[in-house]
Design an enzyme around this catalytic site. Structure first.
Site, PDB file in Angstrom:
ATOM      1  N   PHE A 283       0.854  -1.185   0.000  1.00 35.12           N
ATOM      2  CA  PHE A 283       0.000   0.000   0.000  1.00 35.12           C
ATOM      3  C   PHE A 283       0.888   1.233   0.000  1.00 35.12           C
ATOM      4  CE2 PHE A 283      -4.534   1.151   1.207  1.00 35.12           C
ATOM      5  CZ  PHE A 283      -5.119   0.177   0.417  1.00 35.12           C
TER       6      PHE A 283
ATOM      7  N   GLN B 223      -7.829  14.704   4.021  1.00 30.52           N
ATOM      8  CA  GLN B 223      -7.305  13.812   2.989  1.00 30.52           C
ATOM      9  C   GLN B 223      -8.270  13.674   1.815  1.00 30.52           C
ATOM     10  OE1 GLN B 223      -6.630   9.292   3.583  1.00 30.52           O
ATOM     11  NE2 GLN B 223      -4.620  10.192   3.271  1.00 30.52           N
TER      12      GLN B 223
ATOM     13  N   HIS C 244      -8.739  11.407  -1.126  1.00 28.99           N
ATOM     14  CA  HIS C 244      -8.264  10.119  -1.638  1.00 28.99           C
ATOM     15  C   HIS C 244      -8.065  10.277  -3.137  1.00 28.99           C
ATOM     16  CE1 HIS C 244      -8.064   5.876  -2.592  1.00 28.99           C
ATOM     17  NE2 HIS C 244      -8.099   5.573  -1.307  1.00 28.99           N
TER      18      HIS C 244
ATOM     19  N   LEU D  79     -15.599   5.685  -3.469  1.00 28.75           N
ATOM     20  CA  LEU D  79     -14.223   5.236  -3.296  1.00 28.75           C
ATOM     21  C   LEU D  79     -13.821   4.065  -4.191  1.00 28.75           C
ATOM     22  CD1 LEU D  79     -11.687   5.651  -1.512  1.00 28.75           C
ATOM     23  CD2 LEU D  79     -12.598   3.886  -0.017  1.00 28.75           C
TER      24      LEU D  79
ATOM     25  N   GLU E  50      -7.289   1.825  -2.797  1.00 30.26           N
ATOM     26  CA  GLU E  50      -5.868   1.899  -3.104  1.00 30.26           C
ATOM     27  C   GLU E  50      -5.326   0.494  -3.385  1.00 30.26           C
ATOM     28  OE1 GLU E  50      -3.932   4.550  -0.398  1.00 30.26           O
ATOM     29  OE2 GLU E  50      -1.993   3.572  -0.636  1.00 30.26           O
TER      30      GLU E  50
ATOM     31  N   ARG F 220      -0.939   9.211  -0.314  1.00 30.79           N
ATOM     32  CA  ARG F 220      -2.156   9.706  -0.951  1.00 30.79           C
ATOM     33  C   ARG F 220      -2.106  11.189  -1.314  1.00 30.79           C
ATOM     34  NH1 ARG F 220      -6.701   6.399   2.566  1.00 30.79           N
ATOM     35  NH2 ARG F 220      -6.297   4.408   1.536  1.00 30.79           N
TER      36      ARG F 220
ATOM     37  N   HIS G 108     -12.171  12.406   1.693  1.00 33.64           N
ATOM     38  CA  HIS G 108     -12.211  11.038   2.201  1.00 33.64           C
ATOM     39  C   HIS G 108     -12.060  10.939   3.713  1.00 33.64           C
ATOM     40  CE1 HIS G 108     -11.804   6.741   2.084  1.00 33.64           C
ATOM     41  NE2 HIS G 108     -10.568   6.755   2.518  1.00 33.64           N
TER      42      HIS G 108
ATOM     43  N   ARG H 263      -2.516  10.812   6.232  1.00 31.97           N
ATOM     44  CA  ARG H 263      -2.635   9.432   6.704  1.00 31.97           C
ATOM     45  C   ARG H 263      -2.235   8.452   5.616  1.00 31.97           C
ATOM     46  NH1 ARG H 263      -6.426   5.408   6.192  1.00 31.97           N
ATOM     47  NH2 ARG H 263      -8.005   6.731   5.215  1.00 31.97           N
TER      48      ARG H 263
END
Lengths: 258, 604
Positions: free
Chosen positions: B123, B236, B238, B252, B255, B311, B377, B412
């Site tokens: 990730f 954030q 995304h 969404l 990821e 991100r 997000h 994050r």
């Protein structure tokens, strides 16, 4: 001029209700929940509907569209013939609260009755070992989003209201998950037959048909459960074993290894 | 006596919010043998945790034995550009593996490695494959597990119940006031300690991935009760939300698509992420497509693909490509997985993505690329808490999960939210139970309850006023336009002017119809919270004169090495102010690193 669609939405509460027609603009990719939201924002601000993720992941917006149980957020408006009104009603198997919202609390009561996983102790590192092929089939059941559409469509619940004796497809797949779980040590089969009423299911597969997660509820979960119960309680060898040993409970026959 | 007028429940610990953090806190508090009440705005098990897809980050070391808490800690601090509270990042990295493992004893079933352990995937920003996952529905697996375990522990669950005010007496929280969605009737909770676990604030943006619940309730309730908000400028976006069709704009896309090898391309088919490699990540990132492909194929001597940069970097890159006219037909960029994985693999590892695009987007991701773009997000900001206990500056009031601040700093990493809610949900539950054991019986003030009831009923009393849905649309438009992914002084000031206008209108919102299950009324009451967190975000964003993590200022494009690298921004209600009062903003120095933590950071 922008295209429009007509929706017949059931409005009312436990004391009664009626269909109200609304017309709203449509746009590419629109789902029925979008239409309900547009109507709520511009025409009927107090229209009650349950929803959360709007991505088919949380299972909150279950209702009936043209009589079929569906998630409103995954039902495209353009799948229906243009020009014909689309009827939206609350799930029929549960007590009506208001407009498209029903009282689904029965499901939460059933969930509490099912004894949870009782695992074997973990290995020394605090973790368990399981093979992917041993969990593949129950991972299918774990996809369940608890939309309760299977409960809604099941005739045992919907038409015969056997909510006391029967837990419904949603909880039969949960029981199947526990029964087939590689780590579990608890035997729930006596309960399956008695308290949970697996015998009520007569395999019409309506639940499988409406499942938005495409879980093969009947064939992969309920039928194996029925078979296990049948093996334990109705197998003549088991019956004889119980007679001979005087055992009242269910007991595993000695396994003959090849 | 007011209490007789309202349905009243009493608990040692009251938990507001029943996503992952709330459920984990409730489980821990129940295990401590105190009476626990769990309040959820929706039905149990529907909270936004279900939308977490890609996985939960924990240095189990199952796939890469070199992984350990120190590496996870460093990755988290680096991802947050060192604005994180180091102690939270340390606790998080150290405890996450145990929190994940215990879930399997409660029924969770993660995907497996060939030797039967929990499988982990790559990730963004995580040096090693670290995300335990179940295909692309990890959040669902976790919330269902916590729910199925928790309901047998004796806690009382209050479903479809919204808290509109915390009750505070003499600097100590004593309960909460709320209403039942179903009947519209009010309810009072008396409690010795309260845990806020209400999640995020995404509904303040036009394009967002959040459900109707994510309206900043916990942040606003805490603020109004006298607690502090921190890091509110860091929102954030995304990088990969759906952009087409309009119905699903913002929904969404995990990821995990990139974790499984998916690549981002612009309209010229160029893998543009190679043009946006941040200096901080240059050393470990591939320089060429060939090198990135080798890494994706498992060559650990090769640099990582830039598609898996954190991100904030990817979101900004996509924004820049679209702005430069190199975007896809509907204003995003392309993300393809079909060139990398077989159809069978895609359906097995990304079933929800396949389903979602097929049903809602008319796209078959096993044969065509997806169109993606940034979507609001997650908020790194939230209620300021003590790292070791999760208690706020209001006695007996705790916060955990997304509604709390500190772990993630300015950005994050994916996968760190699910581990956040497990680790800090547990800590909050433990300490809330402990605090309750030593606390006096809660005495709520009738006057405060009456005031809360008047506030909630006000929209029904108005002869005329704004439609709450229209006002919400207005708010989302202004926040998207002026306080969005790229910020500049003039825009932020304009945004704040709009917020003033909207606050005024929100005070005049009118609703009609009965009180039971009245959507307009609920929307009207949520507006206060959304406006409050919006204002906090705009003020903090205006104040921070640099670009860092998720906060990008066009007028201050560089990340500051001096002043701004040493302070968090903290907002609170001006002391003594009635009602919402005026916001006080303060710069608070970051805690210094002890020698051993500094050594861990320097190792990297």
């Amino acid at each position: 001029m922008a295209a429009t669609a007509t929706f017949r939405i059931y409005r009312g509460d436990a004391s009664g209700g009626e269909f109200v027609e609304y017309s709203t603009e449509t746009y590419p990719g629109m789902v029925v929940l979008d239409a309900v939201h547009d109507i709520q924002a511009k025409q009927a601000p107090d229209l009650a509907v349950r929803w959360n993720c709007k991505a088919g992941r949380c299972g909150s917006c279950g209702a009936e569209v043209n009589g079929k149980p569906r998630l409103l957020c995954m039902t495209r408006v353009d799948k229906f013939p243009a020009g014909e009104p689309i009827t939206v009603t609350p799930m029929r198997a549960f007590p009506h609260l208001r407009d498209l919202v029903t009282d689904v609390s029965w499901n939460f009561k059933v969930a509490k009755k099912i004894p949870p996983l009782k695992p074997i102790p973990p290995e020394s590192d605090g973790a368990w070992r399981m093979q992917q092929y041993d969990i593949d089939r129950i991972q299918e059941f774990r996809k369940c989003i608890e939309c309760f559409l299977c409960q809604d469509v099941c005739h045992v619940v919907r038409d015969h209201d056997r909510k006391e004796e029967f837990v419904g497809p949603r909880f039969l797949i949960h029981l199947a998950t526990l029964d087939m779980h590689p780590l579990d040590t608890l035997d729930r089969r006596p309960m399956l037959r008695e308290a949970f009423g697996v015998g009520y299911c007569n395999i019409t597969r309506c639940c499988t048909e409406v499942c938005p997660e495409h879980i093969t509820i009947t064939d992969n979960a309920i039928i194996p459960l029925k078979e296990r119960v049948a093996d334990d309680f109705y197998d003549p060898l088991q019956w004889l074993w119980r007679k001979v040993t005087g055992s009242k409970g269910r007991r595993r026959l000695p396994v003959v290894k090849a | 006596m007011t209490e007789a007028r309202f349905e009243t429940h009493e608990h040692d610990v009251l938990i507001i919010g029943a996503g992952g953090a709330g459920l984990r806190a409730a489980i821990e508090a129940s295990a401590a043998n105190v009476s626990v009440g769990l309040v959820c705005k929706s039905l149990l098990g529907k909270a936004h945790t279900v939308m977490a897809e890609g996985g939960v980050a924990a240095a189990l070391g199952n796939v890469e034995p070199r992984d350990n808490w120190k590496v996870h800690f460093r990755d988290t601090m680096k991802g947050g550009r060192f604005l994180n509270q180091w102690r939270m990042a340390q606790l998080h990295a150290m405890e996450a593996p145990d929190r994940v493992k215990e879930l399997e004893g409660w029924g969770a079933l993660f995907d497996r490695t060939p030797d039967g352990k929990i499988l982990q995937r790559n990730f963004g920003g995580h040096k090693y494959p670290r995300l335990a996952h179940v295909g692309d529905r990890t959040g669902l697996e976790m919330i269902r597990t916590l729910q199925q375990h928790g309901i047998h522990l004796g806690m009382s669950v209050y479903m479809e119940c919204t808290v509109s005010r915390l009750l505070v007496e003499g600097g100590r929280v004593v309960g909460a006031f709320g209403y039942w969605r179903e009947t519209g009737r009010f309810v009072v909770f008396k409690a010795k300690s309260v845990v806020l676990a209400t999640g995020g604030i995404g509904r303040i943006f036009k394009i967002n991935s959040n459900s109707w619940e994510c309206t900043g309730d916990g942040q606003a309730l805490a603020y109004l009760a006298g607690a502090e908000l921190m890091d509110m400028e860091f929102m954030q976006f995304h990088p990969t939300g759906m952009v087409w069709p309009p119905s699903v704009r913002g929904t969404l896309i995990t990821e995990g698509v990139r974790g499984e090898g998916g690549t981002l391309r612009n309209k010229d088919q160029k893998r543009f992420m190679f043009d946006y490699i941040l200096e901080l990540y240059a050393k470990e990132t591939a320089k060429t497509e060939e090198e990135a492909d080798r890494w994706l194929a498992g060559d650990r001597s090769a640099g990582r693909t830039p598609d898996l940069l954190p991100r904030d970097v990817v979101a900004r890159a996509i924004h820049a490509e679209v702005k430069a006219g190199r975007g896809s037909p509907h204003g995003g960029v392309f993300l393809d997985i079909f060139t990398r994985r077989s159809a069978a693999d895609i359906k097995r590892k990304l079933p929800a993505m396949y389903h979602q695009f097929k049903e809602l987007g008319d796209v078959d991701i096993t044969r065509e690329p997806m169109e993606v773009g940034p979507t609001g997000h997650y908020t790194m900001g939230g209620v300021r808490v003590d790292p070791d206990t999760q208690e706020t500056c209001v006695k007996g009031l705790f916060a955990a999960g997304e509604c709390a601040a500190g772990l993630h700093g300015s950005n994050r990493l994916g996968g760190n939210s699910l581990s956040d809610l497990l680790v800090f949900g547990r800590i909050a539950g433990e300490h809330a139970a402990r605090a309750a054991k030593g606390a006096p019986a809660p005495a709520v003030d009738d006057g405060a309850i009456e005031a809360a009831s008047r506030e909630a009923l006000a929209p029904f009393a108005r002869e005329e006023g704004q439609n709450p849905f229209a006002l919400h649309e207005d708010l989302k438009d202004q926040m998207q336009k002026y306080v969005g992914i790229i910020r500049v002084k003039e825009d932020l000031e304009e945004g704040l002017r709009h917020l003033e206008r909207l606050k005024d209108l929100a005070g005049k919102v009118k609703v009609e119809g009965p009180r039971h299950y009245n959507a307009a009324w609920h929307q009207a009451l949520d507006l206060r919270n959304m406006l409050l967190v919006s204002e906090a975000m705009a003020r903090a964003a205006l104040h921070r004169k640099e670009s860092r993590g998720a906060h990008t200022r066009e007028d201050f494009p560089e990340q500051d090495k001096g002043h701004w690298s040493k302070v968090n921004l903290v907002l609170r209600k001006k002391p003594g102010a009635e009602g919402e009062g005026e916001m006080d903003l303060a710069e608070v120095p970051l805690p210094e690193y002890p020698a051993d933590i500094k050594a861990v950071l320097d190792e990297g």
